[in-house]
Design a protein around this motif. Structure first.
Motif, mmCIF file in Angstrom:
data_model
loop_
_atom_site.group_PDB
_atom_site.id
_atom_site.type_symbol
_atom_site.label_atom_id
_atom_site.label_comp_id
_atom_site.label_asym_id
_atom_site.label_seq_id
_atom_site.Cartn_x
_atom_site.Cartn_y
_atom_site.Cartn_z
ATOM 1 N N LEU A 69 0.850 -1.194 0.000
ATOM 2 C CA LEU A 69 0.000 0.000 0.000
ATOM 3 C C LEU A 69 0.881 1.237 0.000
ATOM 4 N N THR A 70 0.543 2.210 -0.841
ATOM 5 C CA THR A 70 1.239 3.493 -0.890
ATOM 6 C C THR A 70 0.210 4.606 -0.796
ATOM 7 N N VAL A 71 0.428 5.554 0.114
ATOM 8 C CA VAL A 71 -0.480 6.684 0.272
ATOM 9 C C VAL A 71 0.309 7.983 0.195
ATOM 10 N N PRO A 91 -6.298 -1.173 11.819
ATOM 11 C CA PRO A 91 -5.017 -0.726 11.256
ATOM 12 C C PRO A 91 -5.158 0.619 10.553
ATOM 13 N N VAL A 92 -4.376 1.609 10.981
ATOM 14 C CA VAL A 92 -4.406 2.937 10.367
ATOM 15 C C VAL A 92 -2.973 3.426 10.179
ATOM 16 N N ILE A 93 -2.824 4.351 9.244
ATOM 17 C CA ILE A 93 -1.552 5.046 9.055
ATOM 18 C C ILE A 93 -1.774 6.509 9.378
ATOM 19 N N PHE A 94 -0.908 7.069 10.198
ATOM 20 C CA PHE A 94 -0.888 8.508 10.423
ATOM 21 C C PHE A 94 0.273 9.073 9.612
ATOM 22 N N THR A 95 -0.004 10.077 8.794
ATOM 23 C CA THR A 95 1.058 10.716 8.017
ATOM 24 C C THR A 95 1.124 12.201 8.357
ATOM 25 N N THR A 106 -5.144 10.764 8.634
ATOM 26 C CA THR A 106 -5.397 9.431 9.162
ATOM 27 C C THR A 106 -5.965 8.566 8.048
ATOM 28 N N TRP A 107 -5.271 7.472 7.748
ATOM 29 C CA TRP A 107 -5.651 6.588 6.644
ATOM 30 C C TRP A 107 -6.156 5.262 7.184
ATOM 31 N N ASP A 108 -7.305 4.826 6.682
ATOM 32 C CA ASP A 108 -7.819 3.491 6.976
ATOM 33 C C ASP A 108 -7.135 2.520 6.014
ATOM 34 N N VAL A 109 -6.310 1.627 6.545
ATOM 35 C CA VAL A 109 -5.548 0.714 5.694
ATOM 36 C C VAL A 109 -6.485 -0.198 4.910
ATOM 37 N N ARG A 110 -7.568 -0.614 5.531
ATOM 38 C CA ARG A 110 -8.479 -1.549 4.858
ATOM 39 C C ARG A 110 -9.204 -0.878 3.700
#
Length: 263
Positions: A69-71, A91-95, A106-110
């Protein structure tokens, strides 16, 4: 793990640092690597997240060489710090961005999509840390409009949207003056909110050099983007607590940035 050029390798420490696999996909220097912080609950055992100076955050599975996954963390224009977390097992990504966006995404990985954005008070995000026990995110931020002497520059008087007057510690409608220059767009407001909108915003008098509320001239967002006009005005460590039934009227105090004087 360590970086080498624009790639990244995983080494086996028990084998004397032998290279096991090299991961591909980065377009610039890797600035941050985080593993699944929920390992004690069996979460994130095979994945890790990277931040990169190409503005992207990537999730890797150690069993694959390419990212799964790339955001976009910073519109591809500057360094991006990123962290992988599991609030309530999700599962989340904070950038955080160091160049343009001046917020934390805040990104929802799913869902592979942005869920929401967190204000940093117009500051750039230097680094992020996650406390899984307390469901709390910490962000180290830098005020671009502050020099090494602690003086601020590049600020103007903030235009407080009319609907915020009397809330968040802002003066009521009977104070200050009304700005009718069209700098505040009423379409930014919630259409369902009873806001008595006439397209005006509040600013302090022009002869008040030490304006209490200031706003960066080159801010990425407008005053009403987050629903609460807030500028940090200094280098700041922020704490974001994730919980149910949060009180949205509990907000950080407004920063103390001032308008640059002519000497």
């Amino acid at each position: 793990m360590r970086t080498r050029k624009y790639g990244m390798v995983m080494v086996d420490l028990e084998a004397g640092g032998k290279e096991v696999v090299r991961f591909l996909g980065h377009g610039a220097t890797v600035t941050k690597i985080t593993t699944g912080v929920g390992l004690e609950q069996g979460q994130g055992g095979h994945v890790f997240c990277t931040g990169c100076t190409d503005g992207m955050a990537r999730i890797y599975d150690v069993r694959q060489r390419l990212p799964v996954l790339t955001v976009e963390g910073d519109s591809g224009e500057g360094a991006c710090t990123a962290i992988l977390a599991y609030p309530d097992g999700i599962p989340v990504i904070f950038t955080g961005a160091m160049s343009t966006t001046q917020c934390i995404r805040t990104w929802d990985v799913r869902a592979k999509a942005t869920v929401y954005e967190l204000s940093t008070g117009n500051n750039d995000t230097k680094d992020l840390a996650w406390d899984g026990v307390r469901n709390t995110l910490y962000a180290s931020t830098i005020c671009r409009g502050m020099n090494r002497m602690g003086d601020t520059y590049g600020y103007r008087r903030a235009r407080i949207p009319k609907v915020q007057l009397g809330r968040f510690g802002f003066p009521g409608r009977d104070a200050g003056c009304w700005d009718q220059e069209g700098d505040y767009d009423p379409e930014d407001e919630d259409e369902n909110e009873d806001m008595d909108d006439d397209g005006k915003s509040w600013v302090q008098e022009e002869d008040d050099i030490d304006a209490q509320y200031c706003w960066p001239k080159n801010a990425y967002s407008s005053e009403n983007y987050f629903g609460y006009t807030f500028d940090a005005g200094t280098h700041t460590l922020f704490r974001y607590k994730f919980c149910q039934n949060a009180n949205v009227d509990v907000t950080p105090p407004y920063g103390q940035a001032t308008i640059e004087r002519d000497h």
